[in-house]
Design an enzyme around this catalytic site. Structure first.
Site, PDB file in Angstrom:
ATOM      1  N   LEU A  12      78.900 -26.738  72.782  1.00  0.00           N
ATOM      2  CA  LEU A  12      78.563 -27.240  71.446  1.00  0.00           C
ATOM      3  C   LEU A  12      79.682 -26.827  70.496  1.00  0.00           C
ATOM      4  O   LEU A  12      79.876 -25.652  70.237  1.00  0.00           O
ATOM      5  CB  LEU A  12      77.232 -26.654  70.956  1.00  0.00           C
ATOM      6  N   ALA A  14      83.845 -28.219  69.159  1.00  0.00           N
ATOM      7  CA  ALA A  14      85.188 -28.332  69.742  1.00  0.00           C
ATOM      8  C   ALA A  14      86.224 -28.046  68.662  1.00  0.00           C
ATOM      9  O   ALA A  14      87.194 -28.781  68.478  1.00  0.00           O
ATOM     10  CB  ALA A  14      85.395 -29.700  70.367  1.00  0.00           C
ATOM     11  N   GLY A  15      86.000 -26.966  67.939  1.00  0.00           N
ATOM     12  CA  GLY A  15      86.972 -26.524  66.936  1.00  0.00           C
ATOM     13  C   GLY A  15      88.089 -25.757  67.615  1.00  0.00           C
ATOM     14  O   GLY A  15      88.374 -25.983  68.794  1.00  0.00           O
ATOM     15  N   VAL A  17      88.334 -22.729  68.778  1.00  0.00           N
ATOM     16  CA  VAL A  17      87.948 -21.982  69.973  1.00  0.00           C
ATOM     17  C   VAL A  17      87.350 -22.925  71.027  1.00  0.00           C
ATOM     18  O   VAL A  17      87.744 -22.906  72.193  1.00  0.00           O
ATOM     19  CB  VAL A  17      86.944 -20.856  69.642  1.00  0.00           C
ATOM     20  N   SER A  19      87.702 -26.110  71.643  1.00  0.00           N
ATOM     21  CA  SER A  19      88.616 -27.006  72.351  1.00  0.00           C
ATOM     22  C   SER A  19      89.431 -26.242  73.390  1.00  0.00           C
ATOM     23  O   SER A  19      89.746 -26.761  74.457  1.00  0.00           O
ATOM     24  CB  SER A  19      89.525 -27.730  71.358  1.00  0.00           C
ATOM     25  N   GLU A 130      80.446 -11.831  73.218  1.00  0.00           N
ATOM     26  CA  GLU A 130      81.687 -11.052  73.109  1.00  0.00           C
ATOM     27  C   GLU A 130      82.637 -11.642  72.067  1.00  0.00           C
ATOM     28  O   GLU A 130      83.344 -10.910  71.364  1.00  0.00           O
ATOM     29  CB  GLU A 130      82.379 -11.009  74.480  1.00  0.00           C
ATOM     30  N   GLY A 135      87.437 -11.167  68.228  1.00  0.00           N
ATOM     31  CA  GLY A 135      88.097 -12.173  69.069  1.00  0.00           C
ATOM     32  C   GLY A 135      88.222 -11.798  70.520  1.00  0.00           C
ATOM     33  O   GLY A 135      87.224 -11.631  71.227  1.00  0.00           O
ATOM     34  N   LYS A 206      80.122  -8.852  61.188  1.00  0.00           N
ATOM     35  CA  LYS A 206      80.528  -8.178  62.419  1.00  0.00           C
ATOM     36  C   LYS A 206      80.009  -6.743  62.453  1.00  0.00           C
ATOM     37  O   LYS A 206      79.617  -6.241  63.511  1.00  0.00           O
ATOM     38  CB  LYS A 206      82.052  -8.222  62.554  1.00  0.00           C
TER      39      LYS A 206
END
Lengths: 435, 435
Positions: A12, A14-15, A17, A19, A130, A135, A206
């Site tokens: 879900l 495809a930005g 990360v 893509s 994770e 990142g 975070k």
């Protein structure tokens, strides 16, 4: 030729990360198959606009705008849409349908983590994340598993690459916040609207995730004390540099005793702080991230690497995916979230820290005594006091305090601002990570 | 009051790590129970001498000299005896009896890892060993799980605290190797017989374990090229310092193409090398450890912390124990070792690196040309050449090379030693981690 069973994966988003996750799945499929013992089949990618431009060249037939339908045919769902809705509804739908979920969505976890973990627990589904913090850096799994037999006392994290880039640039070039932000935007390190980063909102999300995990306690994002870097000036950074410090935006998660009740509690807070140059976190340059962990038995540990970027973050997503897929092969559930400790999140006023306060004061006899008196009145012990006389009849006074409660320090600063010999309170910064 | 089932744990060995594991299990039992969902029952501690002095105060009735019998009554066996036998036989016995095993025994894993993993795989037993490499630092689990979807290209590890302490002390105080070793021994950082550490044997065992895991290939410890720090001089360290480098003993695991066949292979090697001061590894001080990992998608990552010590290493053992115990509660096996890639371990001659070579040469016309000729003859490209003239008619020449094969570099050095204008080859060190 071995015939492998296939595990159906739905993506879900495809930005930047998403893509890269799709590209790596398609390019390194064989390598992953050998590691998992099953073939990962990317069954589709749900996006808002099938024709949007992507960072990677992906087969058009994989794209769909029908996320709910895509989820129904998946064993594992990777959610990289970001934002709360429709991500929350889709993740809950995936869990309800019996799929395991990998997400990198820190906003969603910070706001609705408890709900999602409970839903996953109920049906025995895995929910891995994770990629949501720091990142590419493996930090969730080490906290969740490697340190599971230890007691985490404190986490100091540089978890926002944009602000670290800005503060590092201010430190190395003397640039103002505005100029450093402009450079960050130009280089793609900052978004068009940088509020989430420089306001500390991203770091607070975070911090919520890290603290919940480290202290086995459900930490609402609203309970995080948050200050961004918008007030950090070139003068503060330069003054810190001369005093042997560097200014870093820290996400701090700390186990401590409530000074009022004596009961165990935790503090979760985000603010720019002075870090001694000798501290490992001071060496974290540019847009990198690092998480410094102090555990009772293990002692100090640091995890360092790229905190953002499509390809590095995709590595974290794939790590989660492989771990979950392996469990599909060998059977048996993995680990679930634990909130058994259920510690109280203490308000900022009850934590202790030390301050570096810069005052502009009248250059006249008795000033130091008057200032020292204010600190003494509030029970705050002064460690260092350094005065520089300017030409205009005023002097600059930099005062370093010993540890005191935030409340006492805040009261001290308020009184100082009202003290006649004080022309202005030029800067107030906390000091963290004294070595 | 919840009634928890109990999981029986047998401990083999009560040295500096074992005694702390036992202490932490007894002291933090309730906390661990809440995390696991079952009670850890330490059923006994097998030792050679029941009456020996321990680092922790432990109940005498737990001790036994009958390890084989203790194992029979255990669900999980923790092996912290060290050495090959009887550790190997006991671990195999534990696996055969249906128990899972946690070990911190790097010598055993380096020598017999393949045999032990095969035995565990056959019966579906878990064999965990986070404590075997880099003490408290979570590195095994991140490599094994977090980076499972990525491709690891290179590992540069400072994995021996004793040698890092010695080299750091030589760097900061100018001490000789002998003096720095004496200090290390005095402070307890070096053992009475320091051969395993300063000879690089300990680092080579850890390199074997890291490379096997990172490259999904069974790496025999005999295939590791190993050089210790015994040849490192104060002059080399000082010269490195002036040139912007620090000398570190590195365990290097690298994926590369065999220059002869073009096929994929790996190199595993341990030697003292020059590391640029700007590299994150250069900042690893004292007896600390750090593992720098370069992964294809994740980019550079570093894991830093205490590499030895009873209490920190016990943290890693307990992390493994909790992970395995949780699986006893929720059911299902964990992950097994994978050697599917089965890459060739290339001999040292086929890897490429760059050298820093210090020569004592005659101070006469034509020397530089003669030296440059030797390098050119062997196809080694010179990057820098710096000459300092001494009073005695000789000069010191420091030559930095570009990347070349080890074989070409070794041949160059051999020819230099036989070149008339070369009085002596004072120092030959590789350069790693150029930034």
């Amino acid at each position: 030729m071995i015939e492998y069973r296939s595990i159906r994966v739905a993506l879900l988003g495809a930005g930047s990360v998403g893509s890269q996750v799709a590209r790596l799945l398609l390019e390194h499929g064989d390598e992953l198959t050998a590691r998992i013992g099953a073939r990962i089949e990317l069954v589709g990618i749900a996006v808002r606009d099938v024709d949007a431009k992507r960072d990677a060249d992906l087969p058009r037939e994989l794209f769909t705008t029908d996320a709910p339908r895509l989820i129904l045919g998946a064993d594992i769902v990777i959610e990289l849409m970001g934002g709360i809705e429709p991500a929350r509804t889709l993740v809950l739908q995936a869990i309800a349908s019996g799929a395991d979920v990998v997400t990198g969505n820190k906003a969603l976890l910070a706001a609705h983590g408890a709900e999602l973990f409970a839903a996953a627990e109920q049906v025995g589904a895995q929910l891995s994340y994770e990629a949501a913090v720091a990142g590419a850096i493996p930090i969730i799994r080490p906290l969740r598993e490697s340190l599971a037999g230890d007691r985490i006392e404190r986490i100091l994290g540089i978890v926002n690459g944009t602000t670290n880039y800005i503060l590092d640039r201010m430190d190395t070039t003397g640039a103002s916040l505005e100029d450093a932000l402009a450079t960050a935007t130009e280089l793609g390190y900052a978004e068009a609207d940088p509020t989430a980063d420089i306001g500390g909102y991203d770091a607070a999300q975070k911090a919520t995730i890290l603290a919940s995990l480290a202290f086995h306690t459900s930490v609402p994002v609203e309970s995080v004390h948050r200050e961004g870097i918008t007030g950090v000036t070139a003068a503060q950074v330069e003054s810190a540099r001369r005093a042997g410090y560097v200014v870093k935006l820290l996400a701090i998660c700390e186990r401590l005793a409530d000074p009022e009740s004596g009961e165990a509690g935790i503090s979760v807070r985000v603010y720019p702080a002075l870090v001694p140059r000798e501290h490992p976190l001071a060496a974290v340059r540019g847009a990198n991230n690092a998480v410094f962990v102090e555990a009772s038995a293990a002692g100090p540990l640091m995890f360092y690497g790229a905190g953002a970027g499509g390809v590095p973050t995709a590595s974290a997503v794939l790590g989660d995916l492989v771990a979950i897929a392996r469990r599909h092969v060998v059977g048996g559930p993995g680990t679930s979230e634990s909130t058994h400790a259920d510690l109280a999140v203490l308000p900022i006023g009850r934590i202790t820290t030390s301050y570096s306060i810069t005052l502009e004061v009248s250059d006249e006899p008795g000033v130091l005594a008057a200032i020292a008196h204010v600190f003494a009145d509030h029970g705050v012990s002064v460690e260092t006091m350094q005065q520089t006389v300017a030409e205009s009849g005023t002097a600059t006074l930099v005062i370093g305090t010993h540890q005191a409660t935030e409340q006492a320090l805040a009261d001290t600063v308020a009184t100082l601002a009202d003290t006649p010999v004080v022309v202005s309170v030029a800067s107030v910064l906390r000091v963290e990570g004294a070595v």
